[in-house]
Write a protein that holds these residues in place. Structure first.
Motif, PDB file in Angstrom:
ATOM      1  N   GLN A  58      35.426 -17.241 -52.418  1.00  0.00           N
ATOM      2  CA  GLN A  58      34.753 -18.511 -52.145  1.00  0.00           C
ATOM      3  C   GLN A  58      35.680 -19.720 -52.281  1.00  0.00           C
ATOM      4  OE1 GLN A  58      31.452 -18.546 -51.220  1.00  0.00           O
ATOM      5  NE2 GLN A  58      31.419 -16.337 -51.367  1.00  0.00           N
ATOM      6  N   GLN A  59      36.943 -19.513 -52.586  1.00  0.00           N
ATOM      7  CA  GLN A  59      37.827 -20.621 -52.924  1.00  0.00           C
ATOM      8  C   GLN A  59      37.977 -21.662 -51.835  1.00  0.00           C
ATOM      9  OE1 GLN A  59      42.041 -19.462 -53.430  1.00  0.00           O
ATOM     10  NE2 GLN A  59      41.385 -17.445 -52.747  1.00  0.00           N
ATOM     11  N   PRO A  60      38.155 -22.921 -52.250  1.00  0.00           N
ATOM     12  CA  PRO A  60      38.048 -23.395 -53.624  1.00  0.00           C
ATOM     13  C   PRO A  60      36.587 -23.514 -54.029  1.00  0.00           C
ATOM     14  CG  PRO A  60      38.512 -25.244 -52.191  1.00  0.00           C
ATOM     15  CD  PRO A  60      38.509 -24.006 -51.319  1.00  0.00           C
ATOM     16  N   THR A  61      36.325 -23.242 -55.291  1.00  0.00           N
ATOM     17  CA  THR A  61      34.950 -23.248 -55.784  1.00  0.00           C
ATOM     18  C   THR A  61      34.891 -23.816 -57.188  1.00  0.00           C
ATOM     19  OG1 THR A  61      32.958 -21.900 -55.983  1.00  0.00           O
ATOM     20  CG2 THR A  61      35.010 -20.885 -56.704  1.00  0.00           C
ATOM     21  N   THR A  62      33.737 -24.286 -57.564  1.00  0.00           N
ATOM     22  CA  THR A  62      33.557 -24.850 -58.902  1.00  0.00           C
ATOM     23  C   THR A  62      32.931 -23.813 -59.831  1.00  0.00           C
ATOM     24  OG1 THR A  62      31.319 -25.672 -58.510  1.00  0.00           O
ATOM     25  CG2 THR A  62      33.152 -27.145 -57.906  1.00  0.00           C
ATOM     26  N   ARG A  63      33.046 -24.079 -61.088  1.00  0.00           N
ATOM     27  CA  ARG A  63      32.430 -23.207 -62.092  1.00  0.00           C
ATOM     28  C   ARG A  63      30.918 -23.164 -61.887  1.00  0.00           C
ATOM     29  NH1 ARG A  63      34.015 -23.792 -68.420  1.00  0.00           N
ATOM     30  NH2 ARG A  63      32.424 -22.419 -69.262  1.00  0.00           N
ATOM     31  N   GLY A  64      30.319 -24.293 -61.562  1.00  0.00           N
ATOM     32  CA  GLY A  64      28.885 -24.342 -61.315  1.00  0.00           C
ATOM     33  C   GLY A  64      28.466 -23.489 -60.136  1.00  0.00           C
ATOM     34  N   GLU A  65      29.272 -23.486 -59.071  1.00  0.00           N
ATOM     35  CA  GLU A  65      28.965 -22.655 -57.908  1.00  0.00           C
ATOM     36  C   GLU A  65      29.055 -21.167 -58.259  1.00  0.00           C
ATOM     37  OE1 GLU A  65      30.478 -25.839 -54.494  1.00  0.00           O
ATOM     38  OE2 GLU A  65      31.906 -24.398 -55.340  1.00  0.00           O
ATOM     39  N   ILE A  66      30.024 -20.819 -59.099  1.00  0.00           N
ATOM     40  CA  ILE A  66      30.155 -19.432 -59.549  1.00  0.00           C
ATOM     41  C   ILE A  66      28.929 -19.049 -60.374  1.00  0.00           C
ATOM     42  CG2 ILE A  66      31.494 -17.852 -61.012  1.00  0.00           C
ATOM     43  CD1 ILE A  66      33.960 -19.675 -60.301  1.00  0.00           C
ATOM     44  N   GLU A  67      28.526 -19.938 -61.269  1.00  0.00           N
ATOM     45  CA  GLU A  67      27.362 -19.671 -62.116  1.00  0.00           C
ATOM     46  C   GLU A  67      26.093 -19.524 -61.285  1.00  0.00           C
ATOM     47  OE1 GLU A  67      27.636 -22.978 -64.823  1.00  0.00           O
ATOM     48  OE2 GLU A  67      29.013 -21.886 -66.155  1.00  0.00           O
ATOM     49  N   ALA A  68      25.970 -20.326 -60.235  1.00  0.00           N
ATOM     50  CA  ALA A  68      24.788 -20.237 -59.374  1.00  0.00           C
ATOM     51  C   ALA A  68      24.720 -18.881 -58.675  1.00  0.00           C
ATOM     52  CB  ALA A  68      24.791 -21.372 -58.345  1.00  0.00           C
ATOM     53  N   ILE A  69      25.850 -18.361 -58.247  1.00  0.00           N
ATOM     54  CA  ILE A  69      25.882 -17.064 -57.566  1.00  0.00           C
ATOM     55  C   ILE A  69      25.649 -15.935 -58.563  1.00  0.00           C
ATOM     56  CG2 ILE A  69      27.345 -15.430 -56.311  1.00  0.00           C
ATOM     57  CD1 ILE A  69      28.720 -17.924 -55.050  1.00  0.00           C
ATOM     58  N   ARG A  70      26.316 -15.995 -59.713  1.00  0.00           N
ATOM     59  CA  ARG A  70      26.188 -14.921 -60.714  1.00  0.00           C
ATOM     60  C   ARG A  70      24.864 -14.974 -61.453  1.00  0.00           C
ATOM     61  NH1 ARG A  70      29.707 -14.555 -65.049  1.00  0.00           N
ATOM     62  NH2 ARG A  70      29.001 -12.406 -65.198  1.00  0.00           N
ATOM     63  N   GLY A  71      24.258 -16.149 -61.547  1.00  0.00           N
ATOM     64  CA  GLY A  71      22.991 -16.279 -62.251  1.00  0.00           C
ATOM     65  C   GLY A  71      23.128 -16.398 -63.753  1.00  0.00           C
ATOM     66  N   VAL A  72      24.364 -16.475 -64.239  1.00  0.00           N
ATOM     67  CA  VAL A  72      24.637 -16.658 -65.662  1.00  0.00           C
ATOM     68  C   VAL A  72      25.798 -17.625 -65.816  1.00  0.00           C
ATOM     69  CG1 VAL A  72      23.804 -14.376 -66.380  1.00  0.00           C
ATOM     70  CG2 VAL A  72      26.185 -14.665 -65.734  1.00  0.00           C
ATOM     71  N   SER A  73      25.942 -18.186 -67.000  1.00  0.00           N
ATOM     72  CA  SER A  73      27.040 -19.131 -67.209  1.00  0.00           C
ATOM     73  C   SER A  73      28.369 -18.387 -67.308  1.00  0.00           C
ATOM     74  CB  SER A  73      26.797 -19.970 -68.465  1.00  0.00           C
ATOM     75  OG  SER A  73      26.820 -19.141 -69.597  1.00  0.00           O
ATOM     76  N   VAL A  74      29.427 -19.093 -66.943  1.00  0.00           N
ATOM     77  CA  VAL A  74      30.781 -18.555 -67.022  1.00  0.00           C
ATOM     78  C   VAL A  74      31.403 -19.130 -68.285  1.00  0.00           C
ATOM     79  CG1 VAL A  74      33.045 -18.469 -65.941  1.00  0.00           C
ATOM     80  CG2 VAL A  74      31.000 -18.399 -64.522  1.00  0.00           C
ATOM     81  N   SER A  75      31.817 -18.265 -69.185  1.00  0.00           N
ATOM     82  CA  SER A  75      32.353 -18.740 -70.457  1.00  0.00           C
ATOM     83  C   SER A  75      33.699 -19.430 -70.265  1.00  0.00           C
ATOM     84  CB  SER A  75      32.497 -17.582 -71.447  1.00  0.00           C
ATOM     85  OG  SER A  75      33.631 -16.798 -71.134  1.00  0.00           O
ATOM     86  N   THR A  76      33.965 -20.341 -71.176  1.00  0.00           N
ATOM     87  CA  THR A  76      35.250 -21.032 -71.172  1.00  0.00           C
ATOM     88  C   THR A  76      36.376 -20.027 -71.355  1.00  0.00           C
ATOM     89  OG1 THR A  76      34.183 -22.989 -72.092  1.00  0.00           O
ATOM     90  CG2 THR A  76      36.573 -22.851 -72.336  1.00  0.00           C
ATOM     91  N   GLN A  77      36.139 -18.985 -72.156  1.00  0.00           N
ATOM     92  CA  GLN A  77      37.162 -17.970 -72.402  1.00  0.00           C
ATOM     93  C   GLN A  77      37.546 -17.231 -71.117  1.00  0.00           C
ATOM     94  OE1 GLN A  77      38.993 -17.512 -75.109  1.00  0.00           O
ATOM     95  NE2 GLN A  77      40.152 -16.003 -73.946  1.00  0.00           N
ATOM     96  N   ILE A  78      36.578 -16.945 -70.265  1.00  0.00           N
ATOM     97  CA  ILE A  78      36.881 -16.276 -68.994  1.00  0.00           C
ATOM     98  C   ILE A  78      37.783 -17.159 -68.144  1.00  0.00           C
ATOM     99  CG2 ILE A  78      35.868 -15.612 -66.762  1.00  0.00           C
ATOM    100  CD1 ILE A  78      33.560 -14.352 -68.306  1.00  0.00           C
ATOM    101  N   MET A  79      37.443 -18.424 -68.013  1.00  0.00           N
ATOM    102  CA  MET A  79      38.253 -19.325 -67.192  1.00  0.00           C
ATOM    103  C   MET A  79      39.644 -19.491 -67.800  1.00  0.00           C
ATOM    104  SD  MET A  79      36.276 -19.715 -64.702  1.00  0.00           S
ATOM    105  CE  MET A  79      37.308 -20.795 -63.741  1.00  0.00           C
TER     106      MET A  79
END
Length: 186
Positions: free
Chosen positions: A104-125
């Motif tokens: 999906q690049q470039p993409t935001t953390r919010g867009e990733i969270e919307a697709i996954r349905g869960v929050s993306v941890s700071t540690q993952i990023m």
């Protein structure tokens, strides 16, 4: 004047000795700078070397950052026993996040969270950025100006890709077949 054999040997040795992938320009500006060679001629030598190594245990491959020698992928299971340490294990959440950024690049953390349905941890990023696979390439022009993430050359090199166009096609998930199965099916 350099013979075809000497040229091939010199290019092969330069790529073999390099710690990182080597570009055509690096070859021409470095080890081959004393010879009057053009890009098409050196590219022809690289193509010949790739053909020479096609059926060998190592191959000359072109990745995003240039050319490098690497072992054949199909020999990986046998070679893994040579090194006692294991490659890092990544969580499904990290791999899903990386895949979404790649496709999906470039993409935001919010867009990733919307697709996954869960929050993306700071540690993952942080892990993806520390690994050198993902970087911030700008900010989206919306309120809050969230960071836009994209993959890097290191990502492409690690996965033996020349560009994101080499990623497999994204397949949309299909709905499971909810029809009743015929009892005569095996």
């Amino acid at each position: 004047m350099i013979s075809d054999t000497q040229l091939k040997q010199l290019v092969e040795a330069a790529i073999f000795a390099a710690e990182e992938p080597v570009t055509l320009d690096q070859l021409l500006g470095g080890v081959l700078s004393q010879f009057s060679l053009n890009k098409p001629r050196v590219r022809q030598v690289l193509d010949q070397l790739q053909e020479d190594y096609r059926e060998r245990g190592v191959q000359l491959v072109e990745v995003a950052s240039g050319f490098r020698f690497q072992t054949r992928a199909d020999l990986g299971p046998a070679l893994v026993h040579m090194w006692p340490e294991r490659t890092p294990k990544y969580s499904a959440a990290l791999l899903e996040t990386l895949a979404l950024i790649a496709w999906q690049q470039p993409t935001t953390r919010g867009e990733i969270e919307a697709i996954r349905g869960v929050s993306v941890s700071t540690q993952i990023m942080r892990t993806l950025q520390e690994r050198g696979w993902v970087k911030v390439v700008g900010h989206k022009e919306v309120p809050g100006r969230p960071a836009l993430f994209a993959t890097t050359k290191e990502f492409l090199d690690y996965f033996s890709l020349q560009s994101v166009a080499d990623l497999p096609a994204l397949v949309e998930p299909t709905e499971p077949d909810t029809r009743e199965r015929d009892t005569n099916e095996v």
